[in-house]
Design an enzyme around this catalytic site. Structure first.
Site, mmCIF file in Angstrom:
data_model
loop_
_atom_site.group_PDB
_atom_site.id
_atom_site.type_symbol
_atom_site.label_atom_id
_atom_site.label_comp_id
_atom_site.label_asym_id
_atom_site.label_seq_id
_atom_site.Cartn_x
_atom_site.Cartn_y
_atom_site.Cartn_z
ATOM 1 N N SER A 218 66.419 -94.514 50.226
ATOM 2 C CA SER A 218 66.224 -93.149 51.032
ATOM 3 C C SER A 218 67.143 -93.520 52.323
ATOM 4 O O SER A 218 68.426 -93.202 52.198
ATOM 5 C CB SER A 218 64.762 -93.370 51.654
ATOM 6 O OG SER A 218 64.373 -92.137 51.991
ATOM 7 N N ASP B 14 62.510 -89.648 45.968
ATOM 8 C CA ASP B 14 62.650 -90.581 46.957
ATOM 9 C C ASP B 14 62.287 -92.066 46.661
ATOM 10 O O ASP B 14 61.422 -92.565 46.104
ATOM 11 C CB ASP B 14 61.902 -90.523 48.370
ATOM 12 C CG ASP B 14 62.308 -91.213 49.585
ATOM 13 O OD1 ASP B 14 62.032 -92.409 49.423
ATOM 14 O OD2 ASP B 14 62.864 -90.725 50.364
#
Length: 295
Positions: free
Chosen positions: A51, A175
Protein backbone atom coordinates in the site's frame (compact mmCIF):
# COMPACT_ATOMS: atom_id res chain seq x y z
CA UNK A 1 1.11 -11.93 -15.84
CA UNK A 2 3.77 -10.82 -13.33
CA UNK A 3 5.87 -13.66 -11.96
CA UNK A 4 5.56 -14.82 -8.36
CA UNK A 5 9.28 -14.70 -7.51
CA UNK A 6 12.09 -12.43 -8.55
CA UNK A 7 15.18 -13.97 -10.14
CA UNK A 8 17.09 -10.89 -8.97
CA UNK A 9 16.90 -11.95 -5.31
CA UNK A 10 19.21 -14.81 -4.26
CA UNK A 11 17.57 -17.90 -2.80
CA UNK A 12 20.27 -18.38 -0.15
CA UNK A 13 20.14 -16.56 3.15
CA UNK A 14 21.83 -13.19 3.25
CA UNK A 15 21.31 -9.48 2.80
CA UNK A 16 19.41 -6.61 4.33
CA UNK A 17 15.72 -6.01 3.65
CA UNK A 18 13.55 -2.98 4.31
CA UNK A 19 9.91 -3.94 4.95
CA UNK A 20 7.49 -1.03 4.54
CA UNK A 21 3.99 -1.49 5.87
CA UNK A 22 0.68 0.05 4.86
CA UNK A 23 -1.34 2.70 6.61
CA UNK A 24 -2.42 5.58 4.40
CA UNK A 25 -1.40 9.07 5.46
CA UNK A 26 0.43 7.60 8.44
CA UNK A 27 2.97 6.28 5.93
CA UNK A 28 4.74 9.64 6.13
CA UNK A 29 6.51 8.20 9.18
CA UNK A 30 8.40 5.84 6.90
CA UNK A 31 10.10 8.81 5.22
CA UNK A 32 11.72 9.78 8.51
CA UNK A 33 12.76 6.19 9.19
CA UNK A 34 14.35 5.89 5.74
CA UNK A 35 16.35 9.05 6.33
CA UNK A 36 17.62 7.70 9.67
CA UNK A 37 18.67 4.41 8.06
CA UNK A 38 20.46 5.87 5.06
CA UNK A 39 22.22 8.54 7.12
CA UNK A 40 23.80 5.64 9.03
CA UNK A 41 24.79 3.94 5.78
CA UNK A 42 22.31 1.12 6.32
CA UNK A 43 21.38 0.26 2.74
CA UNK A 44 18.86 -2.32 1.49
CA UNK A 45 19.61 -5.32 -0.69
CA UNK A 46 15.85 -5.85 -1.00
CA UNK A 47 12.72 -3.75 -0.40
CA UNK A 48 9.20 -5.10 0.01
CA UNK A 49 6.17 -2.89 0.49
CA UNK A 50 2.43 -2.78 0.93
CA UNK A 51 0.00 0.00 0.00
CA UNK A 52 1.55 3.35 1.00
CA UNK A 53 4.67 1.34 1.82
CA UNK A 54 4.76 0.34 -1.85
CA UNK A 55 4.88 4.02 -2.83
CA UNK A 56 7.66 4.78 -0.36
CA UNK A 57 9.49 1.57 -1.19
CA UNK A 58 9.39 2.06 -4.95
CA UNK A 59 10.81 5.58 -4.69
CA UNK A 60 13.70 4.44 -2.49
CA UNK A 61 14.37 1.32 -4.58
CA UNK A 62 14.71 3.66 -7.56
CA UNK A 63 17.19 5.89 -5.71
CA UNK A 64 18.46 4.31 -2.44
CA UNK A 65 20.26 7.45 -1.30
CA UNK A 66 19.53 10.46 0.86
CA UNK A 67 18.72 12.31 -2.35
CA UNK A 68 16.11 9.64 -3.03
CA UNK A 69 14.60 10.18 0.42
CA UNK A 70 14.50 13.91 -0.27
CA UNK A 71 12.68 13.17 -3.52
CA UNK A 72 10.22 11.05 -1.55
CA UNK A 73 9.70 13.85 0.93
CA UNK A 74 8.92 16.10 -2.01
CA UNK A 75 6.22 13.68 -3.07
CA UNK A 76 4.67 13.87 0.40
CA UNK A 77 4.88 17.66 0.38
CA UNK A 78 3.02 17.64 -2.93
CA UNK A 79 0.41 15.36 -1.38
CA UNK A 80 0.04 17.88 1.44
CA UNK A 81 -0.46 20.82 -0.87
CA UNK A 82 -2.63 19.12 -3.51
CA UNK A 83 -3.55 15.60 -2.48
CA UNK A 84 -4.64 12.56 -4.45
CA UNK A 85 -7.96 12.62 -2.58
CA UNK A 86 -8.78 16.23 -3.35
CA UNK A 87 -12.23 17.33 -4.40
CA UNK A 88 -15.45 18.55 -2.86
CA UNK A 89 -18.05 16.39 -1.20
CA UNK A 90 -20.18 16.78 -4.33
CA UNK A 91 -17.32 15.57 -6.52
CA UNK A 92 -16.81 12.51 -4.32
CA UNK A 93 -20.52 11.75 -4.29
CA UNK A 94 -20.59 12.19 -8.06
CA UNK A 95 -17.76 9.68 -8.49
CA UNK A 96 -19.53 7.22 -6.21
CA UNK A 97 -22.84 7.61 -8.04
CA UNK A 98 -21.14 7.16 -11.40
CA UNK A 99 -18.95 4.18 -10.44
CA UNK A 100 -20.98 2.68 -7.56
CA UNK A 101 -17.74 1.40 -6.03
CA UNK A 102 -15.34 4.21 -5.05
CA UNK A 103 -15.03 7.88 -4.12
CA UNK A 104 -11.91 8.94 -6.00
CA UNK A 105 -10.36 8.35 -9.44
CA UNK A 106 -6.92 6.74 -9.66
CA UNK A 107 -5.50 9.29 -12.12
CA UNK A 108 -4.11 11.78 -9.55
CA UNK A 109 -2.06 9.03 -7.90
CA UNK A 110 -0.89 7.69 -11.28
CA UNK A 111 0.17 11.20 -12.31
CA UNK A 112 2.06 11.68 -9.04
CA UNK A 113 3.93 8.39 -9.49
CA UNK A 114 4.75 9.26 -13.10
CA UNK A 115 6.15 12.60 -11.99
CA UNK A 116 8.28 11.33 -9.11
CA UNK A 117 9.42 7.83 -10.13
CA UNK A 118 12.69 8.14 -12.07
CA UNK A 119 12.22 4.71 -13.71
CA UNK A 120 9.25 2.95 -15.30
CA UNK A 121 9.86 -0.76 -14.72
CA UNK A 122 11.04 -3.13 -12.00
CA UNK A 123 13.98 -4.15 -14.19
CA UNK A 124 15.40 -0.61 -14.06
CA UNK A 125 15.54 -0.46 -10.27
CA UNK A 126 19.02 -0.56 -8.69
CA UNK A 127 17.57 -2.37 -5.63
CA UNK A 128 15.22 -5.36 -6.02
CA UNK A 129 11.72 -4.36 -5.01
CA UNK A 130 8.42 -6.21 -4.67
CA UNK A 131 4.96 -5.05 -3.67
CA UNK A 132 1.82 -6.96 -2.83
CA UNK A 133 -1.84 -6.59 -3.76
CA UNK A 134 -4.96 -8.65 -3.12
CA UNK A 135 -6.29 -10.52 -6.15
CA UNK A 136 -10.08 -10.37 -6.26
CA UNK A 137 -10.54 -13.35 -8.57
CA UNK A 138 -8.17 -15.63 -6.63
CA UNK A 139 -8.85 -14.19 -3.15
CA UNK A 140 -5.10 -14.34 -2.59
CA UNK A 141 -2.04 -12.18 -2.22
CA UNK A 142 -0.12 -11.43 -5.41
CA UNK A 143 3.45 -10.18 -5.47
CA UNK A 144 4.51 -7.92 -8.31
CA UNK A 145 8.14 -8.31 -9.30
CA UNK A 146 8.38 -7.18 -12.92
CA UNK A 147 6.65 -5.09 -15.56
CA UNK A 148 5.28 -1.59 -14.99
CA UNK A 149 6.31 -0.20 -11.62
CA UNK A 150 3.58 2.42 -11.36
CA UNK A 151 0.79 -0.01 -12.29
CA UNK A 152 1.96 -2.46 -9.61
CA UNK A 153 2.09 0.29 -7.00
CA UNK A 154 -1.39 1.47 -8.01
CA UNK A 155 -2.66 -2.08 -7.46
CA UNK A 156 -1.04 -2.27 -4.04
CA UNK A 157 -2.64 1.08 -3.10
CA UNK A 158 -6.19 0.41 -4.34
CA UNK A 159 -7.94 1.07 -1.01
CA UNK A 160 -11.44 -0.48 -1.15
CA UNK A 161 -14.12 2.17 -1.44
CA UNK A 162 -11.66 5.01 -1.98
CA UNK A 163 -9.95 3.97 -5.23
CA UNK A 164 -11.07 1.57 -7.98
CA UNK A 165 -9.62 -1.93 -8.24
CA UNK A 166 -6.59 -2.04 -10.51
CA UNK A 167 -6.89 -4.27 -13.57
CA UNK A 168 -3.68 -5.89 -14.84
CA UNK A 169 -3.71 -8.61 -17.50
CA UNK A 170 -7.41 -9.27 -16.92
CA UNK A 171 -7.10 -9.70 -13.15
CA UNK A 172 -8.37 -7.19 -10.59
CA UNK A 173 -6.50 -6.12 -7.47
CA UNK A 174 -7.24 -4.30 -4.23
CA UNK A 175 -5.00 -2.84 -1.55
CA UNK A 176 -2.19 -5.12 -0.38
CA UNK A 177 -2.97 -4.35 3.25
CA UNK A 178 -5.93 -6.72 2.99
CA UNK A 179 -3.59 -9.71 2.71
CA UNK A 180 -0.17 -8.66 4.02
CA UNK A 181 0.03 -5.33 5.82
CA UNK A 182 3.62 -5.64 7.14
CA UNK A 183 5.20 -8.32 4.93
CA UNK A 184 8.08 -9.55 7.09
CA UNK A 185 7.44 -13.12 5.92
CA UNK A 186 8.10 -12.17 2.32
CA UNK A 187 11.51 -10.73 3.17
CA UNK A 188 12.38 -13.90 5.07
CA UNK A 189 11.20 -16.09 2.19
CA UNK A 190 13.43 -14.13 -0.20
CA UNK A 191 16.51 -14.77 1.90
CA UNK A 192 17.08 -11.65 3.98
CA UNK A 193 18.93 -12.25 7.25
CA UNK A 194 18.70 -8.66 8.54
CA UNK A 195 15.31 -7.00 8.37
CA UNK A 196 14.27 -3.45 9.22
CA UNK A 197 10.53 -3.03 9.69
CA UNK A 198 9.20 0.40 8.82
CA UNK A 199 5.62 0.63 10.02
CA UNK A 200 3.23 3.54 10.49
CA UNK A 201 2.64 3.28 14.24
CA UNK A 202 -0.68 1.48 14.28
CA UNK A 203 0.75 -1.71 15.79
CA UNK A 204 1.61 0.34 18.90
CA UNK A 205 -1.98 1.46 19.42
CA UNK A 206 -4.15 -0.32 22.00
CA UNK A 207 -6.94 -2.63 20.88
CA UNK A 208 -10.17 -2.81 22.84
CA UNK A 209 -13.61 -4.33 22.19
CA UNK A 210 -15.69 -2.09 19.89
CA UNK A 211 -18.17 0.12 21.69
CA UNK A 212 -19.62 1.99 18.69
CA UNK A 213 -20.94 0.78 15.33
CA UNK A 214 -18.07 2.26 13.30
CA UNK A 215 -15.48 0.66 15.58
CA UNK A 216 -16.54 -2.87 14.64
CA UNK A 217 -14.97 -2.89 11.17
CA UNK A 218 -11.94 -0.87 12.29
CA UNK A 219 -11.10 -3.22 15.14
CA UNK A 220 -11.80 -6.32 13.03
CA UNK A 221 -9.42 -5.15 10.30
CA UNK A 222 -6.76 -4.27 12.85
CA UNK A 223 -6.95 -7.77 14.34
CA UNK A 224 -6.51 -9.29 10.89
CA UNK A 225 -3.49 -7.14 9.98
CA UNK A 226 -1.77 -7.61 13.34
CA UNK A 227 -2.40 -11.37 13.35
CA UNK A 228 -0.41 -11.84 10.12
CA UNK A 229 2.45 -9.72 11.44
CA UNK A 230 2.50 -11.57 14.77
CA UNK A 231 2.53 -14.91 12.94
CA UNK A 232 5.50 -13.78 10.83
CA UNK A 233 7.39 -12.77 13.96
CA UNK A 234 6.61 -16.07 15.69
CA UNK A 235 7.96 -17.99 12.67
CA UNK A 236 11.11 -15.91 12.34
CA UNK A 237 14.16 -18.16 11.77
CA UNK A 238 16.78 -17.95 14.54
CA UNK A 239 19.46 -16.67 12.15
CA UNK A 240 17.39 -13.63 11.13
CA UNK A 241 17.93 -10.32 12.93
CA UNK A 242 14.83 -8.14 13.08
CA UNK A 243 14.67 -4.43 13.89
CA UNK A 244 11.20 -2.89 14.32
CA UNK A 245 11.81 0.83 14.07
CA UNK A 246 9.73 3.10 16.32
CA UNK A 247 7.36 5.50 14.60
CA UNK A 248 7.66 8.28 17.17
CA UNK A 249 3.91 8.40 17.80
CA UNK A 250 3.49 9.35 21.45
CA UNK A 251 -0.26 9.81 21.88
CA UNK A 252 -1.83 7.75 19.13
CA UNK A 253 -5.60 7.16 19.23
CA UNK A 254 -6.90 3.67 19.92
CA UNK A 255 -7.50 1.43 16.91
CA UNK A 256 -11.24 2.07 16.78
CA UNK A 257 -10.92 5.86 16.97
CA UNK A 258 -12.38 7.65 13.93
CA UNK A 259 -9.23 9.77 13.71
CA UNK A 260 -7.60 6.70 12.17
CA UNK A 261 -9.74 6.98 9.03
CA UNK A 262 -9.21 10.68 8.30
CA UNK A 263 -7.39 9.80 5.12
CA UNK A 264 -7.62 13.33 3.67
CA UNK A 265 -6.00 15.06 6.65
CA UNK A 266 -2.38 15.65 5.62
CA UNK A 267 -1.71 18.57 7.96
CA UNK A 268 0.43 16.48 10.29
CA UNK A 269 2.76 15.05 7.63
CA UNK A 270 5.87 17.20 8.34
CA UNK A 271 5.66 16.57 12.09
CA UNK A 272 5.08 12.85 11.57
CA UNK A 273 8.17 12.59 9.35
CA UNK A 274 10.31 14.43 11.89
CA UNK A 275 9.05 12.43 14.90
CA UNK A 276 9.75 9.17 13.12
CA UNK A 277 13.22 10.33 12.12
CA UNK A 278 14.14 11.26 15.69
CA UNK A 279 12.72 8.03 17.12
CA UNK A 280 14.32 5.77 14.50
CA UNK A 281 17.69 7.53 14.73
CA UNK A 282 17.69 7.16 18.50
CA UNK A 283 16.81 3.48 18.25
CA UNK A 284 19.51 2.75 15.67
CA UNK A 285 22.17 4.52 17.71
CA UNK A 286 21.19 2.87 20.99
CA UNK A 287 20.85 -0.63 19.56
CA UNK A 288 24.14 -0.60 17.68
CA UNK A 289 22.30 -1.40 14.46
CA UNK A 290 23.92 1.61 12.78
CA UNK A 291 27.40 0.23 13.40
CA UNK A 292 26.35 -3.21 12.16
CA UNK A 293 24.72 -1.77 9.05
CA UNK A 294 27.67 0.37 8.09
CA UNK A 295 30.22 -2.38 8.66
Amino acid sequence: MPTMASTRVPAERGGTAFVLGGGGVLGAAEVGMLRALLEREISPDLIVGTSVGAINGALVAADPTLNGVQRLRGLWEELTSQGIFAGSVLARVGTLVRTRTHLHPREPLRDLLTEHLPVQTFAELPVPFQCVAASIERAAEHWFTDGSLSEAVLASCAVPGLLPPAEIDGEHYLDGGLVHSIPVGRAVALGADTIYVLHVGRIDRPLRPPARPWEVALVAFEIARRHRFAADLAALPPDVTLHVLPSGEQSAPAAGDLRNVRYRDLSGVPDRIERAYVAAAGYLDRSGASEDGAA
